[in-house]
Design an enzyme around this catalytic site. Structure first.
Site, PDB file in Angstrom:
ATOM      1  N   GLU A  64      21.707  22.015  12.508  1.00 54.32           N
ATOM      2  CA  GLU A  64      22.075  20.763  11.847  1.00 54.32           C
ATOM      3  C   GLU A  64      22.241  21.007  10.355  1.00 54.32           C
ATOM      4  OE1 GLU A  64      20.087  17.190  14.455  1.00 54.32           O
ATOM      5  OE2 GLU A  64      18.940  17.948  12.763  1.00 54.32           O
ATOM      6  N   CYS A  65      23.372  20.647   9.808  1.00 55.19           N
ATOM      7  CA  CYS A  65      23.646  20.704   8.375  1.00 55.19           C
ATOM      8  C   CYS A  65      23.331  22.102   7.824  1.00 55.19           C
ATOM      9  CB  CYS A  65      22.892  19.600   7.647  1.00 55.19           C
ATOM     10  SG  CYS A  65      23.532  19.245   5.995  1.00 55.19           S
TER      11      CYS A  65
END
Length: 441
Positions: A327-328
């Site tokens: 994530e990210c």
């Protein structure tokens, strides 16, 4: 029994909510009062500070991304506490234009639904009696939101305080505290907001200082007495479909941004979370079912990550036969390369073809709704997810297969789709720029 609560909010960001919140949590704890903290909205940094100050795990509650039942279940974790304090995000009524799962993401939604009166933190620098007009407007804006009173922040002098109090008396608004101007209590910041709790070497001293400052200048008995919204027992409903039975989770200062309710939900569903630290050159546990790389600040540690051979080889071996999701910041680390703010390119894991740059900054912020084109750990193809995106990285290339159709809170298509790639040994590597909060359309 769920104890009564208060929402600590303000007209805007930067008014002193976090300083007051941490000071109250630490001061009540010092007095033997058990306080359950919550954070309204998708901020993933503040809960760690709340936990350090209160001694109880803090959870995000968010009306755009969470159904009312999920919020109730999280509030159920307040059983056994004496008081609930929830910290708002941005201004009290600030949210998105279109309703989400149970509201528009405003802190006012949570306050109204839970019956928690609002303590409004007001920056009174540069004004006096006129501040009361602001407070009165907040009192009148929504009939279903109760204003318990105000805490005046950045008061210049006793004369300044007296003038502000005159206005509040005329408006019929109770003053619960008066905080004089003082720079020493402010916490350091960086481009994504507050520095993480784990990076604060003197966090205990900061919290103790905030506690004594707030205890001296806030009527804590009056503030506690203003709390409302006590409810019958709510069983904590934390179970969330985990991405696997045994989850290798990257956890250090480069990968720290994972919502506490997700970890608690995975564990409540019977999953085992196995932390490892890429910054200490550790590889994921080979017995894990999946590997999850949360967001964080890989750009600040890009050189260390590029040189972490055990981490790099371990990740590549693991990904051959197992699912990996990022994530990210975790997604960026899975990519081919990352350019830091000085323009230096660092080789990342190369499990995806993503190239990102902080030398060419572009601000990305907002809620995200995703419909998956392919399964990821914990969610099947076609599943609908809600999350939030907040980063400054620019995508130089994103060549792999698009992972999802992504829209923002207004239903507009977002070009950052996330990507995935299948490995020769049957594994799959996937990543997105948004942080998962909850399932649901």
């Amino acid at each position: 029994m769920i104890p009564p609560g208060l929402m600590i909010s303000a007209p805007a960001s930067g008014t002193g909510k976090t300083t007051l919140m941490l000071g109250l949590l630490a001061a009540f704890r010092a007095k033997g009062v058990e306080v359950q903290p919550f954070k309204s909205g998708p901020d993933y940094i503040d809960p760690a500070f709340h936990t350090a100050a209160s001694g109880r795990a803090s959870y995000n509650i968010d009306s755009w991304s969470m159904e009312a039942a999920r919020i109730d279940g999280l509030v159920g974790n307040a059983q056994g506490a004496d008081l609930i304090l929830a910290e708002g995000s941005m201004g009290l009524f600030d949210g998105v234009a279109i309703q989400g799962a149970s509201g528009n993401g405003a802190s006012a939604d949570i306050a109204a639904n839970m019956g928690w009166p609002v303590v409004l933190v007001l920056d009174v620098s540069g004004a006096a009696q006129s501040v009361a007009a602001t407070a009165l407007g907040f009192k009148m804006m929504r009939p279903d939101v109760t204003l318990a009173g105000v805490v005046l922040n950045r008061v210049a002098s006793p004369r300044h305080e007296a003038l502000v109090r005159v206005g509040m008396e005329q408006a019929g608004i109770k003053v619960l505290g008066v905080l004089p101007r003082r720079s020493e209590v402010t916490l350091p910041e960086r481009h994504l907001g507050l520095v993480q709790a784990g990076e604060q070497e003197n966090l205990a001293e900061v919290l103790a200082d905030a506690a004594s400052f707030v205890a001296e200048h806030v009527d804590m008995d009056a503030l506690r007495a203003a709390a409302e919204g006590a409810r019958a027992n709510i069983a904590p409903a934390l179970k969330i479909t985990p991405p696997g039975q045994r989850i290798a989770l990257a956890q250090d200062n480069a990968f720290a941004f994972v919502y506490p309710h997700l970890l608690a939900g995975w564990r409540a569903a019977g999953a085992e979370v196995i932390p490892f630290s890429p910054l200490r050159d550790e590889a994921p546990d080979s017995s894990a079912d999946i590997c999850w790389l949360p967001g964080g600040y890989p750009e600040l540690h890009a050189g260390t990550l590029a040189a972490a051979e055990t981490f790099r080889s371990g990740m590549r071996t693991f990904a051959e036969t197992n699912p990996v999701h990022g994530e990210c910041g975790g997604y960026m680390a899975l990519g081919a390369g990352l350019v830091d703010k000085e323009g230096n390119r660092h080789e990342m894991l190369g499990l995806l073809g993503l190239e990102t740059s902080f030398a060419k900054r572009k601000f990305h912020l907002g809620y995200r709704r995703a419909t998956l084109n392919a399964a990821i750990p914990g969610a099947g193809s076609g599943a609908q997810l809600r999350g939030h995106e907040f980063h400054y990285a620019t995508i130089l290339q994103e060549p792999d297969t698009p992972l999802a159709k992504i829209t923002d809170s207004n239903g507009l298509t977002v070009p950052e789709t996330g990507t995935y790639r299948r490995t020769a040994g049957g594994g799959q590597v996937s990543g997105t720029f948004f942080h998962l909060i909850a399932e649901g359309a």
